[in-house]
Enzyme design. Structure first.
Site, PDB file in Angstrom:
ATOM      1  N   PRO A   1      35.922  27.006 -27.966  1.00 37.44           N
ATOM      2  CA  PRO A   1      34.890  26.676 -28.640  1.00 37.44           C
ATOM      3  C   PRO A   1      33.298  26.895 -28.894  1.00 37.44           C
ATOM      4  CG  PRO A   1      36.845  24.450 -28.032  1.00 37.44           C
ATOM      5  CD  PRO A   1      36.533  26.121 -26.906  1.00 37.44           C
ATOM      6  N   ASN A   2      33.522  26.974 -30.024  1.00 40.84           N
ATOM      7  CA  ASN A   2      31.840  27.101 -30.419  1.00 40.84           C
ATOM      8  C   ASN A   2      31.177  28.013 -29.462  1.00 40.84           C
ATOM      9  OD1 ASN A   2      31.283  24.722 -31.372  1.00 40.84           O
ATOM     10  ND2 ASN A   2      32.023  23.547 -30.089  1.00 40.84           N
TER      11      ASN A   2
ATOM     12  N   ARG B   1      21.303  29.808 -31.686  1.00 37.29           N
ATOM     13  CA  ARG B   1      20.673  28.825 -31.665  1.00 37.29           C
ATOM     14  C   ARG B   1      20.556  28.423 -30.267  1.00 37.29           C
ATOM     15  NH1 ARG B   1      23.825  23.868 -30.369  1.00 37.29           N
ATOM     16  NH2 ARG B   1      25.414  23.541 -31.061  1.00 37.29           N
TER      17      ARG B   1
ATOM     18  N   TYR C   1      21.475  29.993 -24.092  1.00 33.47           N
ATOM     19  CA  TYR C   1      22.615  31.194 -24.170  1.00 33.47           C
ATOM     20  C   TYR C   1      22.226  32.672 -23.992  1.00 33.47           C
ATOM     21  CZ  TYR C   1      25.281  26.412 -24.440  1.00 33.47           C
ATOM     22  OH  TYR C   1      25.981  25.821 -23.927  1.00 33.47           O
TER      23      TYR C   1
ATOM     24  N   ASN D   1      35.818  31.723 -20.356  1.00 36.97           N
ATOM     25  CA  ASN D   1      35.104  30.884 -20.494  1.00 36.97           C
ATOM     26  C   ASN D   1      35.740  29.792 -21.545  1.00 36.97           C
ATOM     27  OD1 ASN D   1      32.752  29.732 -21.649  1.00 36.97           O
ATOM     28  ND2 ASN D   1      30.878  31.194 -21.967  1.00 36.97           N
TER      29      ASN D   1
ATOM     30  N   ALA E   1      33.394  23.679 -24.125  1.00 30.32           N
ATOM     31  CA  ALA E   1      33.699  22.775 -23.091  1.00 30.32           C
ATOM     32  C   ALA E   1      34.394  22.458 -23.336  1.00 30.32           C
ATOM     33  CB  ALA E   1      32.976  21.667 -24.521  1.00 30.32           C
TER      34      ALA E   1
ATOM     35  N   GLU F   1      36.927  31.864 -13.859  1.00 28.69           N
ATOM     36  CA  GLU F   1      36.127  31.637 -15.080  1.00 28.69           C
ATOM     37  C   GLU F   1      34.938  31.785 -15.294  1.00 28.69           C
ATOM     38  OE1 GLU F   1      34.771  27.966 -13.098  1.00 28.69           O
ATOM     39  OE2 GLU F   1      34.311  26.660 -15.056  1.00 28.69           O
TER      40      GLU F   1
ATOM     41  N   HIS G   1      30.715  31.488 -17.444  1.00 29.19           N
ATOM     42  CA  HIS G   1      30.215  31.356 -18.639  1.00 29.19           C
ATOM     43  C   HIS G   1      28.419  31.920 -18.402  1.00 29.19           C
ATOM     44  CE1 HIS G   1      32.240  27.447 -18.128  1.00 29.19           C
ATOM     45  NE2 HIS G   1      32.529  27.652 -16.219  1.00 29.19           N
TER      46      HIS G   1
ATOM     47  N   ARG H   1      22.852  22.186 -15.463  1.00 27.49           N
ATOM     48  CA  ARG H   1      22.466  21.517 -16.812  1.00 27.49           C
ATOM     49  C   ARG H   1      22.981  19.659 -16.705  1.00 27.49           C
ATOM     50  NH1 ARG H   1      25.207  24.512 -21.424  1.00 27.49           N
ATOM     51  NH2 ARG H   1      24.055  23.143 -22.293  1.00 27.49           N
TER      52      ARG H   1
HETATM   53  O1  CA2 Z   1      27.535  28.512 -20.387  1.00 30.68           O
HETATM   54  C1  CA2 Z   1      28.079  28.668 -20.966  1.00 30.68           C
HETATM   55  O2  CA2 Z   1      29.281  29.505 -21.153  1.00 30.68           O
HETATM   56  C2  CA2 Z   1      29.274  27.201 -21.417  1.00 30.68           C
HETATM   57  O3  CA2 Z   1      31.178  27.456 -21.537  1.00 30.68           O
HETATM   58  C3  CA2 Z   1      29.223  27.497 -22.792  1.00 30.68           C
HETATM   59  C4  CA2 Z   1      29.795  26.001 -23.690  1.00 30.68           C
HETATM   60  C5  CA2 Z   1      29.012  24.750 -22.876  1.00 30.68           C
HETATM   61  O4  CA2 Z   1      30.055  23.255 -23.430  1.00 30.68           O
HETATM   62  C6  CA2 Z   1      29.846  25.245 -21.506  1.00 30.68           C
HETATM   63  O5  CA2 Z   1      29.227  23.635 -20.745  1.00 30.68           O
HETATM   64  C7  CA2 Z   1      29.001  25.594 -21.207  1.00 30.68           C
HETATM   65  C8  CA2 Z   1      29.276  25.819 -25.012  1.00 30.68           C
HETATM   66  C9  CA2 Z   1      29.566  27.020 -25.980  1.00 30.68           C
HETATM   67  C10 CA2 Z   1      28.774  27.060 -27.310  1.00 30.68           C
HETATM   68  O6  CA2 Z   1      27.842  28.293 -27.627  1.00 30.68           O
HETATM   69  C11 CA2 Z   1      27.633  27.753 -28.508  1.00 30.68           C
HETATM   70  C12 CA2 Z   1      26.281  29.037 -28.246  1.00 30.68           C
HETATM   71  C13 CA2 Z   1      24.681  29.293 -29.173  1.00 30.68           C
HETATM   72  C14 CA2 Z   1      25.352  28.364 -30.218  1.00 30.68           C
HETATM   73  C15 CA2 Z   1      25.841  27.505 -30.519  1.00 30.68           C
HETATM   74  C16 CA2 Z   1      26.951  27.758 -29.271  1.00 30.68           C
END
Ligand code: CA2
Length: 148
Positions: A11-12, A19, A24, A75, A78, A99, A101, A108
């Site tokens: 997701p996302n 952003r 990221y 990946n 969340a 896995e 990330h 975090r």
């Molecule tokens: O660090 C990672 O790759 C995560 O898997 C990213 C997830 C987060 O919930 C994990 O804890 C760690 C979030 C993915 C959403 O990524 C976005 C990036 C930029 C803008 C919006 C969302």
């Protein structure tokens, strides 16, 4: 037919690069895919790269990889921290699941410190942005070249 490496994104992650660059980075998911495709080609590996915002879709793809893939880079976004169903899907697999990330969840919020994916995965690579995927693919290639 040669079995593929499945790179699965949750997701996302389709929003990557739009952003929170301080967390990221500025690479988009298309950039991640391009880097993975380039490395897979140089390693002689077939690659399937996908993203879904749906937990059920990710589980269907894990089951597809279980039956037809050589290994998985996952990946789960969340869902990493919440999905017992993804944990069960990985536990049902015998191919390696790495896995990955972009960020380092352990640096975090506390709610990111637990990983259902990590409890079932072969190993974890986190904190290197797009390069986490590159390192993960290299780890998979190494793992798959070792006959046991
Ligand atoms: O660090 C990672 O790759 C995560 O898997 C990213 C997830 C987060 O919930 C994990 O804890 C760690 C979030 C993915 C959403 O990524 C976005 C990036 C930029 C803008 C919006 C969302």
């Amino acid at each position: 037919m040669e079995k593929a490496i499945f790179v699965l994104n949750g997701p996302n992650l389709n929003l990557l690069g739009t952003r929170e660059p301080e967390i990221y980075g500025t690479d988009t998911l298309a950039d991640v895919e391009a880097a993975c495709t380039a490395l897979a080609t140089s390693l002689g590996m077939k690659l399937v790269f996908r993203q879904s915002n749906s937990e059920g879709q990710l589980i269907d793809w894990l089951q597809e990889a279980r039956d037809h893939g050589a290994g998985v880079l996952l990946n789960a976004g969340a869902l990493t921290h919440t999905s017992l169903a993804i944990y069960d899907a990985i536990k049902a697999m015998t191919i390696p699941v790495i896995e990955v990330h972009l960020s380092n969840p352990l640096r975090r919020e506390a709610f990111r410190h637990h990983s259902y994916v990590g409890m079932a995965a072969t190993g974890t690579i986190a904190g290197f942005g797009l390069h986490s995927y590159v390192l993960g693919l290299e780890a998979l290639a190494k793992k798959l070249s070792v006959k046991s």
